[in-house]
Design a protein around this motif. Structure first.
Motif, short mmCIF file in Angstrom:
data_model
loop_
_atom_site.label_atom_id
_atom_site.label_comp_id
_atom_site.label_asym_id
_atom_site.label_seq_id
_atom_site.Cartn_x
_atom_site.Cartn_y
_atom_site.Cartn_z
N TYR A 60 -11.30 -8.45 -25.61
CA TYR A 60 -11.99 -7.17 -25.65
C TYR A 60 -13.37 -7.30 -25.01
CZ TYR A 60 -8.45 -5.47 -28.91
OH TYR A 60 -7.27 -5.08 -29.49
N LEU A 68 -12.83 -0.10 -31.67
CA LEU A 68 -12.02 -1.11 -32.35
C LEU A 68 -12.19 -1.05 -33.86
CD1 LEU A 68 -12.48 -4.36 -30.25
CD2 LEU A 68 -10.41 -2.99 -30.51
N ASP A 72 -7.03 -3.60 -35.88
CA ASP A 72 -6.48 -3.85 -34.54
C ASP A 72 -6.18 -5.32 -34.29
OD1 ASP A 72 -6.71 -1.12 -33.92
OD2 ASP A 72 -8.77 -1.40 -33.20
#
Length: 82
Positions: A60, A68, A72
């Motif tokens: 990420y 987020l 997740d």
């Protein structure tokens, strides 16, 4: 070796400062340099802070962070157990 040097730097700075902001800056310097993942999230699972190792391990980016949630990163089985 680099960790030992950082440890000495942090120790010297802490000895010379009782300032909470200075101590927080030193913690972040340490967390930015570690290879271990570090993150802080709120009760709803929103990430409040992460270190560079988090981005390297998850793929990420900083731009992804606001959308987020800790869920997740968990499998549905792990999430249901907690």
């Amino acid at each position: 070796m680099a960790i030992e040097r950082l440890k000495e730097d942090v120790s010297l700075e802490l000895e010379s400062s009782n300032d909470a902001a200075a101590i927080e800056r030193l913690w972040w310097r340490l967390l930015e340099r570690t290879g271990d993942i570090f993150y802080v999230h709120d009760a709803e699972g929103r990430f409040l802070a992460v270190n560079p190792a988090f981005y390297r391990a998850t793929g990420y980016t900083e731009a992804d962070l606001p959308s987020l949630n800790v869920r997740d990163l968990l499998s549905s089985e792990d999430y249901e157990q907690n």
